[in-house]
Scaffold this motif. Structure first.
Motif, PDB file in Angstrom:
ATOM      1  N   GLU A   1       0.947  -1.463  -0.082  1.00  9.82           N
ATOM      2  CA  GLU A   1       0.075   0.020  -0.021  1.00  9.82           C
ATOM      3  C   GLU A   1       0.942   1.393   0.054  1.00  9.82           C
ATOM      4  OE1 GLU A   1      -3.833   0.323   2.472  1.00  9.82           O
ATOM      5  OE2 GLU A   1      -2.094   1.269   3.800  1.00  9.82           O
ATOM      6  N   VAL A   2       1.394   1.674  -0.974  1.00  5.88           N
ATOM      7  CA  VAL A   2       2.083   2.686  -1.170  1.00  5.88           C
ATOM      8  C   VAL A   2       1.757   4.309  -0.765  1.00  5.88           C
ATOM      9  CG1 VAL A   2       3.781   1.535  -2.615  1.00  5.88           C
ATOM     10  CG2 VAL A   2       2.301   2.837  -3.828  1.00  5.88           C
TER      11      VAL A   2
ATOM     12  N   THR B   1       3.010  -5.775  -6.262  1.00  4.80           N
ATOM     13  CA  THR B   1       2.071  -4.848  -6.898  1.00  4.80           C
ATOM     14  C   THR B   1       2.023  -3.561  -5.951  1.00  4.80           C
ATOM     15  OG1 THR B   1       0.736  -6.419  -7.507  1.00  4.80           O
ATOM     16  CG2 THR B   1      -0.376  -4.378  -7.456  1.00  4.80           C
ATOM     17  N   LEU B   2       2.384  -2.379  -6.328  1.00  4.45           N
ATOM     18  CA  LEU B   2       2.552  -1.059  -5.849  1.00  4.45           C
ATOM     19  C   LEU B   2       1.231  -0.464  -5.644  1.00  4.45           C
ATOM     20  CD1 LEU B   2       6.226  -0.096  -6.930  1.00  4.45           C
ATOM     21  CD2 LEU B   2       5.260  -1.676  -5.023  1.00  4.45           C
TER      22      LEU B   2
ATOM     23  N   LYS C   1      11.602   0.599   1.297  1.00  8.15           N
ATOM     24  CA  LYS C   1      12.784  -0.278   1.194  1.00  8.15           C
ATOM     25  C   LYS C   1      12.847  -1.185   2.336  1.00  8.15           C
ATOM     26  CE  LYS C   1      15.346   3.281  -1.348  1.00  8.15           C
ATOM     27  NZ  LYS C   1      16.708   3.976  -1.369  1.00  8.15           N
ATOM     28  N   LYS C   2      12.729  -0.767   3.569  1.00  6.50           N
ATOM     29  CA  LYS C   2      12.662  -1.922   4.626  1.00  6.50           C
ATOM     30  C   LYS C   2      11.646  -2.993   4.362  1.00  6.50           C
ATOM     31  CE  LYS C   2      14.095   1.403   8.545  1.00  6.50           C
ATOM     32  NZ  LYS C   2      13.734   1.818   9.560  1.00  6.50           N
TER      33      LYS C   2
ATOM     34  N   MET D   1      10.763   3.644  -5.916  1.00  2.56           N
ATOM     35  CA  MET D   1      10.071   2.262  -5.440  1.00  2.56           C
ATOM     36  C   MET D   1      10.212   1.406  -6.603  1.00  2.56           C
ATOM     37  SD  MET D   1       7.008   3.884  -3.317  1.00  2.56           S
ATOM     38  CE  MET D   1       6.917   4.365  -1.623  1.00  2.56           C
ATOM     39  N   ILE D   2       9.981   1.722  -7.733  1.00  2.35           N
ATOM     40  CA  ILE D   2       9.925   0.583  -8.620  1.00  2.35           C
ATOM     41  C   ILE D   2      11.409   0.344  -9.110  1.00  2.35           C
ATOM     42  CG2 ILE D   2       9.344   0.238 -11.379  1.00  2.35           C
ATOM     43  CD1 ILE D   2       7.216   2.134 -11.069  1.00  2.35           C
TER      44      ILE D   2
END
Length: 329
Positions: A26-27, A69-70, A56-57, A85-86
């Motif tokens: 869940e970005v 899936t972002l 990243k963590k 992020m990708i």
């Protein structure tokens, strides 16, 4: 082929893999639209972005997963750090996909999408006229979809249209399938409309649903575009035929939702839930526990046992149809 057969048997008898193959992160839950069918307000989700450092963590903790899936209950392209992020996911060998309403994927962004290494992008559209929110936004999304397809020239990412079935709107659906085929999308995914959080929404009855998919699938075949709908048929060739024949046997003859076999959802706080529609049902926290412990842990086992009771009338990823969601029931 062997992997498909192994997964098929696993899904029939519900022999879980060692780890889930896919994780949804869940970005962001911020969005530039307020769609009628979106339940994020009813679900009580937090409307903010996930910090890049936290993301990243989380990615570092999901070793063994193949696909990320972002997408949360918002528009991923609204996140200022989506492309980093990708890039972070691709640097760890992960396949990456996301779902967008398409409005922000303008010409200036389209080359970045293609160059990012993103494996699949799904445009969530209801029709060709934007009835779901407003005509201008809908037409803008389709304009951006066409631009992305023209720029990628048949290469990555895979481009998919996803749409929900509304009662009495089948002609709009068929028009959307025709448009998708004409401009060269790779697939069209159909989904049942979730009416639990907005009783003004109406979806087709079971007989109507069957007829709509029959026509939609035939139209897709005529125009050379794959049309998938989880209750009936997905994939291509022998896999599609096998799915059509065996779908009612999956997950011990429908005892478990199709999502439970190889999927987990991670929210803005690192909490792991079995589904995006269960934000208040954490089964672990990826920042405090390892993925295998959560996947094999007691909280998720208990959920699987009680899933039908906890999820209630939801049949979004069920082969069977819940008549309590049908018009007039």
């Amino acid at each position: 082929m062997k992997a498909s057969i192994r997964e098929g048997w696993g899904r029939i008898f519900f022999f879980l893999p060692e780890l889930p193959s896919q994780v949804q992160i869940e970005v962001t839950n911020r969005c530039n639209l307020n769609c009628l069918m979106c339940p994020r307000d009813a679900l009580g989700v937090v409307k903010e972005d996930m910090p890049l450092a936290l993301f990243k963590k989380i990615v570092d903790k999901i070793e063994g997963v193949n696909l990320v899936t972002l997408t949360g209950w918002g528009e991923p392209f609204i996140h200022p750090d989506l492309f980093p992020m990708i890039d972070y996911c691709k640097g760890r060998g992960l396949k990456v996909k996301l779902t967008t309403n398409g409005i922000l994927v303008e010409e200036a962004l389209q080359k970045r999408v293609i160059d990012s290494g993103l494996d699949s992008v799904t445009f969530s559209l209801e029709d060709t006229q934007g009835k779901n929110h407003d005509a201008h936004s809908g037409k803008k999304a389709i304009e951006n979809l066409k631009g992305l397809l023209n720029l990628r020239k048949g290469k990555a990412p895979e481009v998919v249209i996803q749409t929900t079935l509304h009662q009495g709107e089948e002609n709009s659906l068929y028009e959307l399938i025709g448009l998708g085929a004409e401009i060269g999308v790779d697939r069209i995914n159909l989904a049942r409309l979730d009416v639990r959080f907005n009783l003004s929404l109406k979806r087709p009855s079971l007989p109507e649903e069957k007829e709509i998919f029959k026509v939609a699938e035939r139209l897709g075949m005529e125009k050379g575009t794959q049309v998938d709908f989880i209750p009936y048929a997905v994939s291509q060739g022998m896999e599609r035929l096998s799915y059509r024949i065996l779908r009612r046997c999956l997950h011990r003859f429908g005892r478990y939702c199709l999502r439970l076999y190889d999927y987990l959802y991670i929210n803005l706080r690192g909490e792991v839930t079995p589904c995006c529609s269960l934000p208040l049902y954490p089964v672990g926290n990826i920042l405090k526990e390892d993925l295998k412990t959560i996947w094999r842990g007691g909280r998720l086992k208990a959920f699987r046992t009680m899933q039908k009771k906890i999820c209630g009338d939801c049949d979004q990823l069920e082969v069977s149809y819940n008549k309590r969601c049908s018009p007039g029931s």
